[in-house]
Structures are given as C-alpha cells and as structure tokens.
Scaffold this active site. Structure first.
Site, PDB file in Angstrom:
ATOM      1  N   VAL A  15      -1.921   9.948  -9.868  1.00  0.00           N
ATOM      2  CA  VAL A  15      -2.750   8.868 -10.425  1.00  0.00           C
ATOM      3  C   VAL A  15      -2.890   9.045 -11.949  1.00  0.00           C
ATOM      4  O   VAL A  15      -2.726   8.092 -12.721  1.00  0.00           O
ATOM      5  CB  VAL A  15      -4.139   8.827  -9.746  1.00  0.00           C
ATOM      6  CG1 VAL A  15      -5.014   7.755 -10.372  1.00  0.00           C
ATOM      7  CG2 VAL A  15      -3.993   8.592  -8.255  1.00  0.00           C
ATOM      8  N   VAL A 131     -12.648   4.075  -3.395  1.00  0.00           N
ATOM      9  CA  VAL A 131     -12.619   3.438  -2.066  1.00  0.00           C
ATOM     10  C   VAL A 131     -11.561   2.337  -2.060  1.00  0.00           C
ATOM     11  O   VAL A 131     -11.612   1.421  -2.877  1.00  0.00           O
ATOM     12  CB  VAL A 131     -13.988   2.813  -1.705  1.00  0.00           C
ATOM     13  CG1 VAL A 131     -13.930   2.183  -0.317  1.00  0.00           C
ATOM     14  CG2 VAL A 131     -15.093   3.857  -1.766  1.00  0.00           C
ATOM     15  N   GLY A 133      -8.412   2.209  -2.894  1.00  0.00           N
ATOM     16  CA  GLY A 133      -7.410   2.174  -3.976  1.00  0.00           C
ATOM     17  C   GLY A 133      -7.503   0.987  -4.908  1.00  0.00           C
ATOM     18  O   GLY A 133      -8.485   0.833  -5.636  1.00  0.00           O
ATOM     19  N   GLY A 186       6.290  10.452   4.523  1.00  0.00           N
ATOM     20  CA  GLY A 186       5.425  10.672   3.366  1.00  0.00           C
ATOM     21  C   GLY A 186       4.113   9.905   3.422  1.00  0.00           C
ATOM     22  O   GLY A 186       3.350   9.897   2.460  1.00  0.00           O
ATOM     23  N   LYS A 204     -15.706   7.386   2.175  1.00  0.00           N
ATOM     24  CA  LYS A 204     -15.645   6.009   1.661  1.00  0.00           C
ATOM     25  C   LYS A 204     -16.750   5.152   2.294  1.00  0.00           C
ATOM     26  O   LYS A 204     -17.366   4.315   1.622  1.00  0.00           O
ATOM     27  CB  LYS A 204     -14.266   5.417   1.945  1.00  0.00           C
ATOM     28  CG  LYS A 204     -13.159   6.110   1.142  1.00  0.00           C
ATOM     29  CD  LYS A 204     -11.777   5.749   1.655  1.00  0.00           C
ATOM     30  CE  LYS A 204     -10.687   6.399   0.814  1.00  0.00           C
ATOM     31  NZ  LYS A 204      -9.351   6.284   1.420  1.00  0.00           N
ATOM     32  N   GLY A 308      -1.740   5.403  -3.534  1.00  0.00           N
ATOM     33  CA  GLY A 308      -0.546   5.342  -4.389  1.00  0.00           C
ATOM     34  C   GLY A 308      -0.938   5.408  -5.841  1.00  0.00           C
ATOM     35  O   GLY A 308      -2.011   4.936  -6.239  1.00  0.00           O
TER      36      GLY A 308
HETATM   37  N1  HSE Z   1      -5.402   9.506   2.048  1.00  0.00           N
HETATM   38  C1  HSE Z   1      -5.939   8.214   1.870  1.00  0.00           C
HETATM   39  C2  HSE Z   1      -5.296   7.238   2.842  1.00  0.00           C
HETATM   40  C3  HSE Z   1      -5.750   7.663   0.487  1.00  0.00           C
HETATM   41  O1  HSE Z   1      -4.473   7.624   3.675  1.00  0.00           O
HETATM   42  O2  HSE Z   1      -5.637   6.077   2.780  1.00  0.00           O
HETATM   43  C4  HSE Z   1      -6.674   8.252  -0.510  1.00  0.00           C
HETATM   44  O3  HSE Z   1      -8.010   8.008  -0.204  1.00  0.00           O
END
Ligand code: HSE
Length: 433
Positions: A15, A131, A133, A186, A204, A308
């Site tokens: 990020v 929260v 993304g 991934g 979250k 991401g």
């Molecule tokens: N690991 C989280 C997800 C993303 O799979 O949505 C980061 O909060």
C-alpha cells in the site's frame, strides 16, 4: 511557489509503495485540488535496503523522529498492528500533525484514545482504507449520514473468505480445497487465520458499529465465528432453499422499549445463509460490499475492491486530500462522536434466525417431537420441508427470529433426540422476510 504540505509516510509495503506512486503521478492534480503541493518528507521503514525504488534521502528507520519533525504536517500510516504504531500516532497528534491510517486493528482497539488525542490536538484522524479498501464507506457514515438514524450495517468485508465461499458454491468443494486454491492464487495469506477465523472482519465490524451508532465498540465486543466449519453440505442446503452462504459482519441497533431507552448494539461476524435475491448475495470473488439501512435514507449499498495496493492507496489518498484541504483552510474536519454510549448486546440475547437440517426416520410423530423441541425453547418455526422418506428422510427447518441462546440450545437438544439421526447443517439465516 506556495509552501508544500509535508507528508511523513510510515511503512512502505504494497500500500505504501502505491501511495508514493500515486502521489508522484498525480502531483499536479493533487496540488490543484488541495491548493498547495504535497511533498513526501520521509518514509519510515525497518529495512531501508529493501526499498531501492524510494529515493535514499527519504528513507529512515527513525519513525518517531520523522512524525515529530517540525516541518511535517501530515502523517500517513500503513504499517499495521498495534505497537509501535499507537505510540507513533499519539506522538504525531501531540506534535499537532493530522493522521491518515489504514490500520483496522489499531482503530478497532484504540480508536477512542486516538480520536481523543486528535481532538485535543485540533487535528484530523481519517481511516477510510481500514474498512473495505477502496470503498468510500466510513466518510459516508461519518458525514453524509450524520443527519440520519442508522438501524443496521451488514457487510461482506473480507475478500479472502468471500472468495473461498464463492468457490465452494461454484465448485461444490469443501472448505479445505477452496482454501488451498485461494492460497495458491494469492487470495489467502500463508497464515490465513486472521481472515478465515473472522478476526479481520470483526475489527472492521467494530469500526463500522462505532461510527454507525455513535458508540464506542471494540473488537472485543464483537461476537466472532469464522468459516472453517462451513461444509459443502451447508452450501448445498443453502442453494436448496434459494440462499447462498456469506461471512457477514452485522452491526445492528436492537431496540429496547421503543423510545430509544434500553437500546443496545449487537455486533457479530459469522457465516450466514442469505437469499440469492439479497443484494449482498451477488457479491462474488474477493469483492467487498456493505449494505446500510437507515431510518430516512432507507437502504444503501456500497460495493468495490476491499484489498490490494492500488485500491487501498486510493482510499488513503482520498483521506490525504481531505486532511490536507483542512490544513490549508486552517481547520480540522468533523470528529467522531460516541455520545450514544449504547451497551454491547451479548450474542446469547441477540435475535437471530437459524436454518437446521436433520436426518430423521420418516415415522409418525417424528416431526411432532422435533417441532415440540423448538417450542420447548420458545423458538417459532417459519418453514419445514421434508425430503426423502423411509430411513433417509431429511427435515429442513428455518426458524423465526429468537434469542441466539434459545436457538443454540434447541440444536443441542435436537442432537440428543433418538429420532434425530444427525444434525447435518446448522447456519444462521439473514435477510429473509
Ligand atoms: N485480508 C483482507 C481481506 C484485506 O481478505 O479482505 C485487508 O483487510
């Protein structure tokens, strides 16, 4: 040339690198939008040798020195975890800096302390990226919906588990196979615990509930179940009753006596069946979405990429522009209020609905004894369906809403009944009318 606003970046992983790239690529637009240029004052990392793409003169291992530097105006934190970040951000506020953070664990656990420190300093604390993304969600809750009363916030806020559950539905595979595929592609981390066991979603949910209900809610207040116990049978049973299985973060205001008195806040993360007609059912793969129900606004839905580097950096930069504009105007943005101070409702007392599938013998009186067990626990049955006959009959029962403790003790009692060969699937159900 106008004096630039100086930004300290804490952390330079996926990020952080995307934030640096966007700051560089969009420099002219950001200057025009903010009214002053933004300049990176320094980038604090643990291992400078691992960041050959960052100009060497910007790299430092002295994060505390960087955030308290007199020329720094704004701090962007993308390190994650509680310490040393908590202390660094408190030091930043003490020194009068405004902060953007993407740190859900920290905000979920220490949000109250950080907001108080920001308010005392007359500084901003924004954390849109913490929260879901890229999805603009926290500022809509904090600002756009500040004139409304929120009833419920229900979200798919973890992409890893949504990917796994989506693949289970598409392929008929079990949890273990779907997790293995997610890891190979991934989508899941090498250690998937935080995602799969619901810790990420619970942090979250705490943040969403705090903002939605103007009440301090921490991750410890959130009831949490992950998805590792979800079976291919659960997913198949869901499909048979027109539902799909999702890991939901559910934040709701549970009414007390009707005039606001005795209201509480129930916050929970668990897998649930939802009707395929529900807007959240269409959220597939690693996407996130959050469904909000408000008194005046009605139903709202927020959808997009929940993780991401680039999508998360978009949310970070949005916050950066907001707090930079405030700096230019010499103001701090709206803070977060927790005046309602509603108590957290334990899961045992939270109204939920269950779906239960039972293998039973198809004999006179079996359905009556099963129904009696529900009645004995004060649980009302909404629908019953029987498939098969003879020794291999299956009863599929969906209940009305009842306190969760009554539902789970009903299931415990059913397991003990001679007429019940096996309880093959139990999942909570959400979104049925
Ligand atoms: N690991 C989280 C997800 C993303 O799979 O949505 C980061 O909060």
């Amino acid at each position: 040339m106008t004096q630039p606003l100086k930004v300290a970046l804490l952390g330079c992983g996926t990020v952080g690198s995307a934030v640096l790239r966007l700051l560089d690529e969009q420099a002219a637009d950001l200057t025009a939008r903010i009214g002053r240029p933004v300049e990176v004052a320094g980038v604090a990392v643990r291992r400078p040798d691992r960041h050959p793409d960052v100009p060497a003169h910007l790299l430092t291992t002295d994060a505390l020195g960087l955030v308290t530097r007199p020329d720094v105006d704004l701090v962007v934190e993308v390190i994650g975890g509680i310490e040393p970040v908590r202390s660094l951000l408190l030091a930043a506020f003490e020194a009068g800096k405004s902060v953007v953070s993407a740190n859900k664990a920290l905000l979920a656990d220490e949000g109250g302390e950080l907001h108080a420190a920001a308010a005392k300093a007359g500084a901003d604390l924004y954390y849109e990226a913490a929260v879901a993304g890229a999805i603009p969600l926290l500022r809509p809750l904090r600002e756009s919906l500040a004139g409304d009363q929120l009833r419920r916030v229900v979200g798919i806020v973890n992409g890893t588990t949504n990917y796994i559950l989506s693949r289970m539905a598409e392929t008929g595979h079990g949890f273990t196979e779907a997790l293995a595929e997610a890891t190979e592609l991934g989508y899941a981390e090498a250690d998937p615990t935080a995602d799969v066991d619901g810790f990420d979603a619970a942090a979250k949910a705490a943040i969403l509930a705090s903002l939605a209900f103007h009440t301090p809610v921490t991750a410890a207040d959130v009831y949490r179940e992950g998805i590792s116990a979800v079976t291919s049978t659960d997913v198949a049973r869901a499909a048979e009753i027109g539902c799909t299985v999702k890991l939901l973060a559910i934040c709701e205001r549970v009414p007390g006596n009707g005039d606001g008195e005795g209201d509480s806040v129930a916050v929970r993360v668990h897998p649930a069946m939802i009707p395929t007609t529900h807007p959240l059912a269409a959220v597939g793969g690693a996407f996130n979405a959050v469904f909000v129900e408000a008194e005046a606004a009605g139903q709202l839905m927020f959808y997009g990429q929940g993780a991401g580097g680039q999508p998360t950096a978009s949310a970070v930069l949005g916050d950066l522009v907001a707090i930079a504009r405030n700096r230019v105007a010499g103001i701090a943005g709206p803070g977060v209020t927790s005046y309602a101070g509603l108590p957290a409702r334990p899961i045992a007392e939270t109204p939920t609905r269950y779906h239960v599938s039972l293998d039973v013998a198809d004999k006179p009186g079996v359905l009556a004894t099963v129904a009696q067990e529900f009645a004995r626990h004060g649980v009302s049955i909404a629908t019953v369906r029987q498939d098969g006959h003879g020794d291999a009959a299956t009863l599929v029962i969906v209940t009305h809403s009842a306190p969760d403790a009554a539902l789970s003790s009903t299931v415990t009692a059913l397991r003990e009944m001679p007429a019940v060969r096996a309880v093959t699937s139990i999942l909570r159900v959400e979104g049925l009318s």
